[in-house]
Every structure is written in C-alpha cells, then in structure tokens.
Write an enzyme that holds these catalytic residues in place. Structure first.
Site, PDB file in Angstrom:
ATOM      1  N   ASP A   1       0.844  -1.194   0.000  1.00 39.58           N
ATOM      2  CA  ASP A   1       0.000   0.000   0.000  1.00 39.58           C
ATOM      3  C   ASP A   1       0.878   1.241   0.000  1.00 39.58           C
ATOM      4  O   ASP A   1       1.989   1.223   0.547  1.00 39.58           O
ATOM      5  CB  ASP A   1      -0.914   0.016   1.228  1.00 39.58           C
ATOM      6  CG  ASP A   1      -2.148   0.891   1.034  1.00 39.58           C
ATOM      7  OD1 ASP A   1      -1.984   2.069   0.650  1.00 39.58           O
ATOM      8  OD2 ASP A   1      -3.267   0.402   1.271  1.00 39.58           O
ATOM      9  N   ALA A  52      -6.932  -4.704  -4.510  1.00 39.66           N
ATOM     10  CA  ALA A  52      -7.931  -3.779  -3.969  1.00 39.66           C
ATOM     11  C   ALA A  52      -7.493  -2.323  -4.070  1.00 39.66           C
ATOM     12  O   ALA A  52      -8.274  -1.429  -3.743  1.00 39.66           O
ATOM     13  CB  ALA A  52      -8.223  -4.130  -2.507  1.00 39.66           C
ATOM     14  N   LYS A  97     -19.995   1.475  -9.987  1.00 36.76           N
ATOM     15  CA  LYS A  97     -19.849   2.688 -10.792  1.00 36.76           C
ATOM     16  C   LYS A  97     -19.201   2.401 -12.141  1.00 36.76           C
ATOM     17  O   LYS A  97     -19.152   3.289 -13.008  1.00 36.76           O
ATOM     18  CB  LYS A  97     -19.051   3.729 -10.016  1.00 36.76           C
ATOM     19  CG  LYS A  97     -19.790   4.236  -8.779  1.00 36.76           C
ATOM     20  CD  LYS A  97     -18.946   5.162  -7.956  1.00 36.76           C
ATOM     21  CE  LYS A  97     -19.749   5.688  -6.766  1.00 36.76           C
ATOM     22  NZ  LYS A  97     -20.231   4.624  -5.863  1.00 36.76           N
ATOM     23  N   LYS A 138     -12.451   2.146 -13.733  1.00 34.74           N
ATOM     24  CA  LYS A 138     -12.637   0.799 -13.186  1.00 34.74           C
ATOM     25  C   LYS A 138     -13.227  -0.136 -14.240  1.00 34.74           C
ATOM     26  O   LYS A 138     -12.916  -1.337 -14.245  1.00 34.74           O
ATOM     27  CB  LYS A 138     -13.548   0.857 -11.950  1.00 34.74           C
ATOM     28  CG  LYS A 138     -12.934   1.558 -10.755  1.00 34.74           C
ATOM     29  CD  LYS A 138     -11.680   0.872 -10.250  1.00 34.74           C
ATOM     30  CE  LYS A 138     -12.006  -0.400  -9.482  1.00 34.74           C
ATOM     31  NZ  LYS A 138     -10.778  -1.024  -8.912  1.00 34.74           N
ATOM     32  N   ASN A 181     -21.514   0.269  -2.589  1.00 35.74           N
ATOM     33  CA  ASN A 181     -20.916   0.958  -1.451  1.00 35.74           C
ATOM     34  C   ASN A 181     -20.880   0.056  -0.220  1.00 35.74           C
ATOM     35  O   ASN A 181     -21.735  -0.809  -0.043  1.00 35.74           O
ATOM     36  CB  ASN A 181     -21.728   2.214  -1.118  1.00 35.74           C
ATOM     37  CG  ASN A 181     -21.778   3.177  -2.290  1.00 35.74           C
ATOM     38  OD1 ASN A 181     -20.875   3.958  -2.504  1.00 35.74           O
ATOM     39  ND2 ASN A 181     -22.859   3.107  -3.061  1.00 35.74           N
ATOM     40  N   VAL A 241     -20.431   8.044   2.748  1.00 37.96           N
ATOM     41  CA  VAL A 241     -21.296   9.070   3.318  1.00 37.96           C
ATOM     42  C   VAL A 241     -21.639   8.800   4.780  1.00 37.96           C
ATOM     43  O   VAL A 241     -21.970   9.738   5.517  1.00 37.96           O
ATOM     44  CB  VAL A 241     -22.609   9.192   2.510  1.00 37.96           C
ATOM     45  CG1 VAL A 241     -22.327   9.635   1.105  1.00 37.96           C
ATOM     46  CG2 VAL A 241     -23.399   7.889   2.539  1.00 37.96           C
TER      47      VAL A 241
END
Length: 629
Positions: free
Chosen positions: A324, A377, A423, A435, A461, A469
C-alpha cells in the site's frame, strides 16, 4: 506492594465475613433450642448445645468456603449464592447431627445426643434465612442501586425490554444485578398473548410491539432494549419504531456456543436500520484456497483490503503481504493483527510500502514473496476528486491494474482477483470509467494467460468505508448539522465491510478464470432516507432539529447505481449472493489500443475525459444517464 495490600484486604474481608457467620450460626442454634423448649431449655440441653457448636461452626463455614461462598462478588450474586448457602449449611447441620448420633451409643453418659431432631431442622432453616439476609443487607449497603424497587427513579434510566423470552429475562436479571449500569426495568413488551399480564422478575409484561411509542410516553421510558431472537431483516420495522421514539435503543443478541448461551448488548447502528442481515457464510472453500498459501493484497491498508487481510489471517496463510502507498493504515493494521494472533503475525505478515504505478517496486515485491494469490484492492475511488484529477485515475486504476496483472503473469501467480465497483456500469464519471477499463484488462488478460486465473468482483458501497457518506453524515449530525445531501432522489446500494470482504473471498475460492462476479447488494437505499434514519439514531434528542441541506449533484455523479448493464445477463453460482455477469468481451488488441491512446493523451496533456469517452462507448455524461431515470 500494591498486590500484597489487595491480598491482605481480601483476606481480612473473608475473615470478617466468617466471624459474622460464626455469630449467626451461634445465634440460630441458641434460638432453635430455646424455641423448641418454649424458651425454657433444660440445662443439660444447653451444655450439649455448647459441645455441638464448634463442630457445627467448623463444618458449616468449611463447606461454604469449599463451595466458593466467600470468594463470590456480591453485586453479581444471584440464585447461585442461595444454593451455596442451602448446601453448605445443610452439610454442617447434618454432619453435627450424625456425630451426635454416633456418639450416643458409644458413650451413654454423653450429652451429645440430648438435642432433638426438630432443633436441628429449626436451626438449619434459621441459618439459611439469616445468612441470605446478611448478604442481602451487605449488597444493599455496597450497591444501593442493585435493587430495582429501591432505586431513585429520577436518577436511573427507565428501561423498556422488547421481548419476553429467554433473552428478555436475561436482560432483566442483568439489570437487577447491576450489570448494565444505573437503570430500572419498567416494562416488558411482547406479542405473545400467553405472556400478557404476567411478570418477569417483578417487571410486568404487556402486549403490543405496535404500541411502543405509546408505552414510551405513558411510562416515561428512557431506553429500549430489543431482546428478540429473530433474523435482523425481520426486526428492521421494529427497530425503526424504537429509534423514532427518541430513546436510546440497544439490542441483546445471543451467541450459541458449546458451553451454552452467551449474550451481548450493543447499540443499534445504521447497519441494523438498513435491514441488511449479515449471515455467517460457509468459508470452508475459502480456507481450502487460502490456508498455507502466499497471498498479496494491494491496497492492504484500505477499508476493503484491511478487512480481507483480517479474514485471510484466520485461515493461517504461509505469507500475507500488504502492499500500500499509505504506511499509516498498514502500520495500524499490523499491530491490530499482532494483538489478536501474537507471534504468528511476526512470521506471517509482511508490509511493503509502494505504489501500483511503480512497476519496479511491484516486481521486487513479487520476486521476494512469490505470491500464489493476489487480491487487487488498490484504487482511487473518490468520484469528485477523480473528476478534478482524471489523469491520476487513469494512471492508478487503469495502468496500475495493468502493471499488477503483468507482474502476476510474470511471476506465476495462480489466482488474481480485482475489486471493482458498481460505478463501472454505464459510468458517468472518470472513476467508474477507469474501473470499467480495469475490468476489461482483467478479462482480456485471462484470454492471454495460460497460468493465472483472472477474476473481477463488482459490488456497491460499503458502510463505514473511508470516504463513504455514513461517517460523514455521523460527524455532521453530532456537530448539530446540517447534513449535506446532493439530491433528494439519489439512490445507492450498501453492504457492510465484513460481508463484502467475505463474499469477495468466496468468489475467489470458486473462480475458474474469466468471471466477472457481481455481489447481491439487496435493495437499493435512498440516501435521503439513510440521512433521516441516521438523524434519528445519532442526533441529540434534547438539541435543535438537525436539518438536511441539498447541495446539487456533484461532477460525474448520477442519481442511481447499477450492478449490471442491460446486456449483462447474470447467472447464479453455487454461493448465495454471488452471480456471474456476462459483460461485453474485448480482445487483447483492444486493450493494447486503449492503453496506447491513454498514454498518448497523458503524454500530450490532452483531454482525458474526451479520450475515455471515445475509448469506452458505455461512458456517458451524467445528464444522459440521469435523464433516463
């Protein structure tokens, strides 16, 4: 020194309790003898009583000590302490009687057997009552709030328990034992007619969960505890009704274990209100794939990547490599895993800081650890930010995926699983389009590779993930609002992070190569309704009303998300909630053309949006898609 002080304090407490019990035993024996003889006991009987007393004291207190009577914590005492008292005193009384019985024929002149059997029975009943009463008084002095009927109703929270079964009864016992803080069980609500007008632990049971709001007002309820053993999705309307009362709402759940039933009490959260039930999935196939293998997770410090690392560790891989760009998230995760798995982590988990854009860094990590499974990921996922920096989305999500996939083939990786997003379906923004291009790369790589199985998993999500959110709304609500929402009709799919990670791993375990898995996200959620539920859950009931402010759709944002395009028919798999989509197929020549055009656009600092629109026919403007709704 401090430990020694605590030890002597505890021993001193036990000695004082034993002294108190000695006085109680003596008093009960004297009273039993005098009561039997109408307060005129013969002198020889009194002499016999004093002969019997030492044995009675030693036998009774010794048995009580052996049963753990003096080691218990009084504030948690229940029926168990009564059983200890009854058993210990009965052993002491019976033993004293038997000794007297044995002494009588051996020594006819002995006074041991002068007391009659009723005296022993009266003495035993008296000692049980007085010992239990003494502990009752001590507990009241130590913890006045432990008695629900003696509590100060003004200072304690008034609790309504929903559910009159085993769980509800256990909640009431815990409250009355002082294990749930300063609160008073006032009412139990249940829909079973047979329980109506009964009581549980002196708490009345009434009918009608549909009358909860009315009961809250009538009985001035401060807190509601739901203790019903029903699937979470079936409880959603009930939880909504409870939250809408403005009371604090908690849920009591029971975990069945080999040792019995154990319950946990927790606050109702937004996942409960969304009605998405987390099922315990069968992970045996995942274990067969992951156990003893070398696994590399790109984006291993992110929301989904870190949760997959947590779950993979449970299967004891040979190596778990986290790759990462953000060292802080990986560092925190490493010590979390170390706290849970100890020294196993030291020999299993490896951290490497780097970017998926850096082909040399990727090559070094792949060469060092030779992973057999790659979970990809890592990605830029924030829609508005990628609209402002489209070249970053292309370099990271498209070229980064390509470089990780190329390394996987080069170093003989057996399985490659990419995390995608809803998305990517009919994308209206750079993030979604990038993506979808990554999906195309993975699908085409499967046709090209003879050794590596390439798979992608698409879902919506996740609750509580970085940038979602849910944490944003919670912060805004706790700050008094307003909650900012882009549009009143916007719709999204949600699932929890652990469920998403489990389903991704399950999809990886059944992958044969070339699949585009789609996870069942359940029913879509209106973000406006989500905000309203969170306001009910987190807003201060005594504070001003938290308002919702609409700010307008952001660049690249569409009103609703899709998991499948119209032409992408899905087929079921052997796993619940996992389906296989049949997207438009592209060959490797198209991938090479796509990458070349994107690279040329980046090198010439061209219009990345326009370039992606030309390469990806399904990439539409938000106006085109939102106008169709």
């Amino acid at each position: 020194m401090e430990r020694n002080g605590r030890f002597f304090h505890k021993q001193g407490r036990i000695l004082l309790l034993m002294l108190l019990d000695t006085l109680i035993i003596t008093a009960t024996l004297v009273f039993a003898l005098q009561t039997y003889h109408d307060m005129q006991a013969p002198a020889e009987h009194i002499i016999h009583m004093w002969h019997s007393l030492p044995l009675l004291v030693l036998a009774t207190i010794g048995t009580l000590y052996a049963l753990g009577f003096y080691k218990g914590i009084l504030k948690y005492a229940g029926v168990d302490i009564l059983i200890q008292i009854a058993t210990g005193t009965l052993v002491g009384t019976v033993l004293t009687y038997l000794v007297a019985l044995l002494e009588s024929p051996v020594s006819p002149e002995s006074n041991f057997f002068l007391m009659r059997r009723p005296v022993y029975l009266i003495q035993w009943l008296m000692i049980v009552i007085l010992l239990a009463g003494s502990r009752f008084v001590i507990r009241c002095v130590q913890q006045p709030g432990s008695l629900s009927f003696l509590q100060n109703r003004k200072s304690s929270r008034r609790v309504m328990v929903v559910g009159g079964g085993w769980g509800g009864a256990q909640v009431i016992r815990d409250i009355q034992a002082g294990r749930n803080g300063d609160c008073t069980p006032v009412l139990v609500v249940d829909d079973d007619p047979e329980k109506n007008n009964t009581s549980i632990g002196r708490v009345p049971v009434v009918m009608g969960t549909d009358l909860i709001a009315e009961y809250v007002k009538r009985y001035a309820i401060d807190e509601i505890i739901i203790a019903i053993a029903t699937p979470q999705s079936d409880l959603t309307p009930l939880m909504h009704a409870c939250v809408e009362t403005g009371c604090r709402v908690r849920r009591y759940t029971v975990m069945q274990e080999m040792t019995g039933s154990q319950g946990t009490l927790r606050d109702v959260n937004i996942a409960d209100l969304l009605g998405r039930e987390e099922k315990h999935l069968d992970m045996s196939e995942v274990e067969a794939v992951m156990a003893g293998r070398r696994v590399l997770v790109t984006g291993g410090g992110g929301s989904i990547g870190s949760e997959m690392c947590r779950q993979i560790m449970a299967f004891v891989p040979e190596k778990l490599v986290l790759f990462d760009i953000n060292e802080n998230y990986m560092y925190d995760l490493f010590f979390e895993l170390k706290g849970k798995y100890g020294e196993l982590v030291k020999n299993t988990v490896e951290l490497r800081v780097g970017s998926i854009r850096d082909e040399q860094a990727l090559d070094r990590v792949f060469a060092e650890f030779r992973p057999e499974i790659v979970i990809h990921a890592a990605a830029h996922k924030h829609v508005p930010l990628m609209e402002d920096s489209p070249e970053q989305a292309v370099q990271n999500n498209v070229f980064g995926t390509y470089k990780v996939a190329q390394c996987a083939v080069k170093h003989g990786v057996k399985r490659f699983v990419m995390i995608s997003t809803d998305k990517a379906v009919n994308p209206t923004n750079v993030m979604g389009a990038s993506k979808r291009m990554a999906e195309i790369i993975v699908e085409a790589m499967q046709k090209k590779s003879e050794t590596t199985q390439f798979t992608a998993v698409r879902f919506g999500n996740v609750l509580g993930s970085n940038g979602s959110v849910v944490p944003l709304f919670e912060r805004q609500i706790r700050n008094g609002g307003p909650v900012t929402l882009t549009h009143p009709e916007i719709i999204r799919y949600f699932m929890t992070i652990p469920e998403a990670a489990s389903l991704v791993l399950q999809a990886a375990s059944i992958a044969k190569g070339g699949e585009l898995f789609v996870l069942d996200m359940g029913e879509p959620v209106k973000i406006r309704e989500l905000a309203e539920r969170m306001i009910q859950l987190y807003a201060d009931p005594l504070g001003p009303r938290v308002e919702i402010a609409y700010t307008g759709l952001r660049p690249g944002e569409k009103l609703y998300e899709e998991l499948l395009r119209d032409e992408e028919n899905s087929t079921a798999t052997s796993k619940d909630k996992i389906f296989i989509a049949k997207p438009e197929q592209f060959d490797w020549a198209f991938v090479e053309h796509m990458l070349a055009e994107l690279q040329r656009c980046l090198d010439e600092q061209g219009d990345v949006h326009q370039c992606m629109h030309q390469l990806l026919p399904s990439y539409k403007t938000p106006e085109e898609v939102n106008g169709q709704k």
